[in-house]
Design an enzyme around this catalytic site. Structure first.
Site, short mmCIF file in Angstrom:
data_model
loop_
_atom_site.label_atom_id
_atom_site.label_comp_id
_atom_site.label_asym_id
_atom_site.label_seq_id
_atom_site.Cartn_x
_atom_site.Cartn_y
_atom_site.Cartn_z
N LYS A 111 0.87 -1.42 0.08
CA LYS A 111 0.06 0.05 -0.20
C LYS A 111 0.89 1.28 -0.02
O LYS A 111 2.04 1.09 0.22
CB LYS A 111 -0.89 0.00 1.41
CG LYS A 111 -0.35 -0.18 2.65
CD LYS A 111 0.26 1.28 3.18
CE LYS A 111 1.11 1.14 4.49
NZ LYS A 111 1.96 2.10 4.96
N VAL A 164 11.40 -4.40 2.14
CA VAL A 164 11.20 -4.55 3.47
C VAL A 164 11.27 -3.39 4.43
O VAL A 164 12.13 -2.54 4.03
CB VAL A 164 11.92 -5.76 4.19
CG1 VAL A 164 11.80 -5.92 5.76
CG2 VAL A 164 11.52 -7.21 3.35
N GLY A 176 7.75 1.35 4.49
CA GLY A 176 6.49 1.94 4.47
C GLY A 176 5.59 1.56 3.44
O GLY A 176 4.39 2.34 3.46
N SER A 200 2.64 -6.58 6.91
CA SER A 200 1.37 -6.51 7.33
C SER A 200 0.40 -7.36 6.32
O SER A 200 -0.56 -8.12 6.65
CB SER A 200 0.74 -4.98 7.46
OG SER A 200 1.68 -4.63 8.31
N ASP A 244 -1.73 -2.03 10.69
CA ASP A 244 -2.06 -1.94 9.27
C ASP A 244 -2.64 -3.33 8.89
O ASP A 244 -3.40 -3.31 7.57
CB ASP A 244 -0.79 -1.83 8.48
CG ASP A 244 -0.39 -0.49 8.66
OD1 ASP A 244 -1.13 0.49 8.94
OD2 ASP A 244 0.77 -0.35 7.91
P1 ATP Z 1 4.43 -0.53 7.64
O1 ATP Z 1 4.20 0.34 6.69
O2 ATP Z 1 3.37 -1.45 8.11
O3 ATP Z 1 4.93 0.29 8.91
P2 ATP Z 1 6.76 -1.58 6.56
O4 ATP Z 1 6.48 -1.68 5.15
O5 ATP Z 1 7.47 -0.33 6.91
O6 ATP Z 1 5.44 -1.64 7.41
P3 ATP Z 1 7.53 -4.31 6.76
O7 ATP Z 1 8.19 -4.40 5.52
O8 ATP Z 1 6.14 -4.83 7.25
O9 ATP Z 1 7.64 -2.64 7.22
O10 ATP Z 1 8.37 -4.70 7.76
C1 ATP Z 1 8.55 -4.50 9.10
C2 ATP Z 1 9.56 -5.33 10.08
O11 ATP Z 1 9.04 -6.38 10.13
C3 ATP Z 1 10.99 -5.67 9.47
O12 ATP Z 1 11.73 -5.19 10.46
C4 ATP Z 1 10.89 -7.04 9.11
O13 ATP Z 1 12.19 -7.54 9.45
C5 ATP Z 1 9.90 -7.46 9.90
N1 ATP Z 1 9.29 -8.70 9.27
C6 ATP Z 1 8.75 -9.81 9.81
N2 ATP Z 1 8.10 -10.68 8.91
C7 ATP Z 1 8.21 -9.71 7.85
C8 ATP Z 1 7.63 -10.13 6.62
N3 ATP Z 1 6.62 -11.23 6.25
N4 ATP Z 1 7.53 -9.07 5.49
C9 ATP Z 1 8.50 -7.91 5.66
N5 ATP Z 1 9.02 -7.72 7.10
C10 ATP Z 1 8.77 -8.60 7.93
#
Ligand code: ATP
Length: 304
Positions: free
Chosen positions: A24, A107, A110, A115, A148
């Protein structure tokens, strides 16, 4: 890819599912204040995009995961397995699942990849384990995994309030976007830790975005982009300013950071223009994607 309503409804018939789990962007994100529970009060407009992870779920006795990514844990800490464990406990089933996770969404970017993986596992296991839980009941488990996660159970376009988990679907318009990611993760906690009351706003920007989307005008959407976490994120990653400026210089109608960053995205006039902007921006150190918004479910599944 077939959407999940076409799946046979007889539980237990399919022991294996393949799923896509969309990321997203936050078209608007406002921090309204700090809550007594330590979370921030948000008003955010979230939109699913067609950059998606791929998952395979296979019925098993134990909980296990393999992944293509070296950046996510390949153990019980992975959000996909945490989702499976939480649902197993809530539904009191004594079955497991083997998850194969092909990460395509950057990863800690944002973009909500973890999620979305968690939501995909909840929806997939609801089918694979024959639970037949309604979305509202799955949402109760989802919110224990992350604020999220409830959004990704439905996807599309929604206004999130409270901690971002109270969702109101809103009408929108298809958009072509360009994502730029610096190739390094940014911790959500580190960004929220730098938020000060000077960064709070009153919810008016999210309302303006909702109206721009209702008017179905990409130029108005682009002019209404807003992220109240940008100043906090730029304190950690000053290069975000350059990424945002580069998107606009390459032709984007407007640009903003998504979530707690570091991904920055721009709105293009068309998908063709998004591809041109991406080609202009592609450099060794930045990941760039031309994507379309997805109005339907964030998670799609089919029996494999
Ligand atoms: P949000 O926008 O919901 O804050 P994000 O995109 O910034 O999320 P994610 O990619 O969801 O962040 O990852 C956040 C943390 O979760 C990372 O430190 C990662 O190591 C951990 N994590 C655990 N499982 C997963 C997964 N399946 N995919 C991504 N990250 C994961």
């Amino acid at each position: 890819m077939l959407a999940f309503p076409v799946l046979p409804t007889r539980p237990g018939r399919h022991r294996r599912l393949t799923l896509t789990a969309s990321g997203k962007v936050n078209l608007a994100l406002e921090v309204l204040g700090k809550r007594a529970d330590g979370y921030h009060e948000l008003a955010t407009v979230m939109q699913t995009i067609d950059l998606a992870d791929r998952l395979t779920l296979e019925d098993a006795d134990e909980l296990a995961l393999t992944t293509t990514s070296a950046e996510v844990p390949a153990n019980a800490d992975n959000l996909a397995l945490r989702a499976a464990g939480a649902l197993r406990e809530a539904a009191k089933v004594d079955r497991g699942v083997r998850v194969r996770l092909d990460k395509r969404i950057p990863v800690a970017a944002g973009l909500g990849g973890g999620s979305s993986d968690a939501a995909a596992v909840l929806l997939g296991l609801n089918r694979l384990w024959g639970l037949r839980w309604p979305l509202a009941r799955l949402a109760e488990v989802a919110v224990t995994l992350g604020m999220d996660v409830p959004f990704f159970l439905r996807g599309g376009l929604a206004l999130g309030t409270g901690r971002g988990e109270r969702l109101t679907p809103i009408p929108g318009t298809p958009l072509a976007l360009v994502l730029v990611n610096p190739g390094e993760p940014l911790s959500t906690a580190a960004v929220y830790g730098r938020v000060t009351p000077a960064m709070y706003s009153d919810g008016g920007r999210a309302r303006t975005m909702t109206e721009a989307l209702r008017a179905r005008k990409p130029t108005r959407v682009a002019a209404s982009l807003y992220n109240g976490l940008e100043a906090a994120a730029m304190g950690v990653r000053p290069d975000l300013v350059r990424m945002r400026a580069a998107l606009v210089a390459a032709g984007a109608l407007g640009a903003a950071m998504s979530g707690s960053g570091p991904t920055v995205f721009g709105v293009a006039r068309s998908f063709e223009q998004a591809r041109q902007i991406r080609a202009r921006l592609a450099r060794a150190s930045w990941g760039c994607w031309a994507v379309r918004t997805v109005s339907g479910p964030a998670v799609r599944m089919r029996a494999a």
